[in-house]
Design a protein around this motif. Sequence first.
Motif, PDB file in Angstrom:
ATOM      1  N   VAL A 105       1.240  -0.996   0.086  1.00  0.00           N
ATOM      2  CA  VAL A 105       0.023  -0.161   0.398  1.00  0.00           C
ATOM      3  C   VAL A 105       1.034   1.269  -0.480  1.00  0.00           C
ATOM      4  CG1 VAL A 105      -1.999   1.314   1.236  1.00  0.00           C
ATOM      5  CG2 VAL A 105      -1.619  -1.594   1.171  1.00  0.00           C
ATOM      6  N   GLY A 106       1.243   1.760  -0.947  1.00  0.00           N
ATOM      7  CA  GLY A 106       1.715   3.294  -1.548  1.00  0.00           C
ATOM      8  C   GLY A 106       1.021   3.945  -0.864  1.00  0.00           C
ATOM      9  N   SER A 107       2.070   5.512  -0.021  1.00  0.00           N
ATOM     10  CA  SER A 107       1.388   6.010   0.236  1.00  0.00           C
ATOM     11  C   SER A 107       2.158   7.123   0.684  1.00  0.00           C
ATOM     12  CB  SER A 107       1.143   5.859   1.156  1.00  0.00           C
ATOM     13  OG  SER A 107       1.621   5.751   2.902  1.00  0.00           O
ATOM     14  N   LEU A 108       2.246   8.705   0.258  1.00  0.00           N
ATOM     15  CA  LEU A 108       3.302  10.125   0.214  1.00  0.00           C
ATOM     16  C   LEU A 108       2.180  10.704   1.638  1.00  0.00           C
ATOM     17  CD1 LEU A 108       4.489  11.050  -3.326  1.00  0.00           C
ATOM     18  CD2 LEU A 108       5.594  10.870  -1.001  1.00  0.00           C
ATOM     19  N   PRO A 109       2.660  10.836   2.749  1.00  0.00           N
ATOM     20  CA  PRO A 109       3.647  10.983   2.721  1.00  0.00           C
ATOM     21  C   PRO A 109       4.034   9.248   3.831  1.00  0.00           C
ATOM     22  CG  PRO A 109       2.741  11.999   4.397  1.00  0.00           C
ATOM     23  CD  PRO A 109       1.782  12.129   2.892  1.00  0.00           C
ATOM     24  N   ASP A 110       4.454   8.608   2.749  1.00  0.00           N
ATOM     25  CA  ASP A 110       5.274   7.245   3.045  1.00  0.00           C
ATOM     26  C   ASP A 110       5.204   7.214   4.846  1.00  0.00           C
ATOM     27  OD1 ASP A 110       6.250   5.182   2.546  1.00  0.00           O
ATOM     28  OD2 ASP A 110       8.108   4.818   2.679  1.00  0.00           O
ATOM     29  N   ARG A 111       4.203   5.879   4.953  1.00  0.00           N
ATOM     30  CA  ARG A 111       3.311   5.271   5.853  1.00  0.00           C
ATOM     31  C   ARG A 111       4.654   3.602   6.205  1.00  0.00           C
ATOM     32  NH1 ARG A 111       3.269  10.112   8.359  1.00  0.00           N
ATOM     33  NH2 ARG A 111       1.630  11.419   8.834  1.00  0.00           N
ATOM     34  N   ALA A 112       4.779   3.643   4.765  1.00  0.00           N
ATOM     35  CA  ALA A 112       4.813   1.701   5.441  1.00  0.00           C
ATOM     36  C   ALA A 112       6.386   1.668   6.445  1.00  0.00           C
ATOM     37  CB  ALA A 112       5.367   0.817   4.432  1.00  0.00           C
ATOM     38  N   PRO A 113       6.058   1.166   7.194  1.00  0.00           N
ATOM     39  CA  PRO A 113       6.939   0.661   8.117  1.00  0.00           C
ATOM     40  C   PRO A 113       9.045   0.297   7.497  1.00  0.00           C
ATOM     41  CG  PRO A 113       5.317  -1.079   8.405  1.00  0.00           C
ATOM     42  CD  PRO A 113       5.580  -0.293   7.449  1.00  0.00           C
ATOM     43  N   PRO A 114       9.795   1.017   8.240  1.00  0.00           N
ATOM     44  CA  PRO A 114      11.604   0.895   7.430  1.00  0.00           C
ATOM     45  C   PRO A 114      11.506  -0.842   7.796  1.00  0.00           C
ATOM     46  CG  PRO A 114      10.959   2.384   9.336  1.00  0.00           C
ATOM     47  CD  PRO A 114       9.861   2.026   9.870  1.00  0.00           C
ATOM     48  N   GLY A 115      12.536  -0.702   6.706  1.00  0.00           N
ATOM     49  CA  GLY A 115      12.214  -2.730   6.646  1.00  0.00           C
ATOM     50  C   GLY A 115      11.430  -3.550   6.206  1.00  0.00           C
ATOM     51  N   SER A 116      10.062  -2.798   5.632  1.00  0.00           N
ATOM     52  CA  SER A 116       9.305  -3.838   4.981  1.00  0.00           C
ATOM     53  C   SER A 116       9.537  -4.177   3.669  1.00  0.00           C
ATOM     54  CB  SER A 116       7.517  -3.224   5.823  1.00  0.00           C
ATOM     55  OG  SER A 116       7.710  -1.253   4.972  1.00  0.00           O
ATOM     56  N   GLY A 117      10.360  -4.112   2.933  1.00  0.00           N
ATOM     57  CA  GLY A 117      10.402  -5.275   1.613  1.00  0.00           C
ATOM     58  C   GLY A 117      10.491  -3.599   0.654  1.00  0.00           C
ATOM     59  N   ALA A 118      10.786  -4.251  -0.348  1.00  0.00           N
ATOM     60  CA  ALA A 118      10.650  -3.553  -1.891  1.00  0.00           C
ATOM     61  C   ALA A 118       9.523  -2.249  -1.271  1.00  0.00           C
ATOM     62  CB  ALA A 118      10.970  -3.529  -3.003  1.00  0.00           C
ATOM     63  N   PRO A 119       9.526  -0.915  -1.383  1.00  0.00           N
ATOM     64  CA  PRO A 119       8.684   0.075  -1.907  1.00  0.00           C
ATOM     65  C   PRO A 119       7.703   0.738  -3.098  1.00  0.00           C
ATOM     66  CG  PRO A 119      11.100   1.398  -1.146  1.00  0.00           C
ATOM     67  CD  PRO A 119      11.159   0.058  -1.234  1.00  0.00           C
ATOM     68  N   THR A 120       7.897   1.467  -3.468  1.00  0.00           N
ATOM     69  CA  THR A 120       7.817   1.517  -4.774  1.00  0.00           C
ATOM     70  C   THR A 120       8.502   2.855  -5.401  1.00  0.00           C
ATOM     71  OG1 THR A 120       5.028   2.438  -4.296  1.00  0.00           O
ATOM     72  CG2 THR A 120       5.954   3.148  -6.302  1.00  0.00           C
ATOM     73  N   PRO A 121       8.650   1.947  -6.614  1.00  0.00           N
ATOM     74  CA  PRO A 121      10.077   2.914  -7.172  1.00  0.00           C
ATOM     75  C   PRO A 121       9.944   4.342  -6.767  1.00  0.00           C
ATOM     76  CG  PRO A 121       9.160   0.744  -8.150  1.00  0.00           C
ATOM     77  CD  PRO A 121       8.117   1.528  -7.241  1.00  0.00           C
ATOM     78  N   PRO A 122      11.104   4.612  -6.443  1.00  0.00           N
ATOM     79  CA  PRO A 122      11.796   5.843  -5.485  1.00  0.00           C
ATOM     80  C   PRO A 122      10.888   7.304  -7.434  1.00  0.00           C
ATOM     81  CG  PRO A 122      13.736   4.910  -5.444  1.00  0.00           C
ATOM     82  CD  PRO A 122      12.771   4.450  -6.313  1.00  0.00           C
ATOM     83  N   ALA A 123      11.237   6.375  -9.115  1.00  0.00           N
ATOM     84  CA  ALA A 123      10.655   7.414  -9.807  1.00  0.00           C
ATOM     85  C   ALA A 123       9.197   7.685  -9.841  1.00  0.00           C
ATOM     86  CB  ALA A 123      11.368   6.490 -11.126  1.00  0.00           C
ATOM     87  N   ILE A 124       8.606   6.845  -9.236  1.00  0.00           N
ATOM     88  CA  ILE A 124       6.821   6.727  -9.277  1.00  0.00           C
ATOM     89  C   ILE A 124       7.013   7.491  -8.460  1.00  0.00           C
ATOM     90  CG2 ILE A 124       5.019   5.161  -8.951  1.00  0.00           C
ATOM     91  CD1 ILE A 124       6.269   2.965 -11.069  1.00  0.00           C
ATOM     92  N   VAL A 125       7.206   7.680  -6.698  1.00  0.00           N
ATOM     93  CA  VAL A 125       7.229   7.949  -5.891  1.00  0.00           C
ATOM     94  C   VAL A 125       7.128   9.691  -6.195  1.00  0.00           C
ATOM     95  CG1 VAL A 125       8.002   9.075  -3.901  1.00  0.00           C
ATOM     96  CG2 VAL A 125       7.288   6.286  -4.163  1.00  0.00           C
ATOM     97  N   ALA A 126       8.485   9.489  -6.973  1.00  0.00           N
ATOM     98  CA  ALA A 126       8.851  11.021  -7.506  1.00  0.00           C
ATOM     99  C   ALA A 126       7.637  11.816  -8.584  1.00  0.00           C
ATOM    100  CB  ALA A 126       9.782  11.586  -8.280  1.00  0.00           C
TER     101      ALA A 126
END
Length: 190
Positions: free
Chosen positions: A89-110
Amino acid sequence: MKIVCIAWGSLIWEPGPLKLASGWQPDGPSLPLEFVRDSDDSAELALVLHAPAPAMPTRWARLDTDDLEHAREMLREREKIRPEYPQWVGSLPDRAPPGSGAPTPPAIVASIAGWMATRDVDAAVWTALPAKFAGVSERAPSPHEAIALLASLQGDERAKAEQYVRRIPQDIRTLYRGVIEERLGWTPQP
């Protein structure tokens, strides 16, 4: 806090437990999408974020909550994402716990952050499921494998998979969609 959900697939026609405060708007961020996820609970080949794919138009709707954790939970529940995969579950601001795995790629987040900056939006959530094929997470099928999977379906499974592809908004013109239309005749519904 004004929170939106960004969508491109079945969330648009089946929001389920997502409580929407507005209808779906057609001017969401352009994101790389492709039919590369063998669905966990049906035979469809789901449209997901896929960094190598070209950017496609998306939709967005304001959620009827001002709490980002509640927004994330509504989307997690709707997408049937197990709690041990909060990064899906992607979000901005990012709320996924640290170390929870591969997040959405930075270019997509940007890209999403840049789009948010042009709107009166404080936060956004989106489905960040990875590609998956033949039970292997983060493995995208080739176009040939995708067609072979869809062509092998029968009865209700085939009807559901076809309905899913046909209901994706017409302006989302991925490579795989073109091949599916050409080989299986599953053209968009008006």
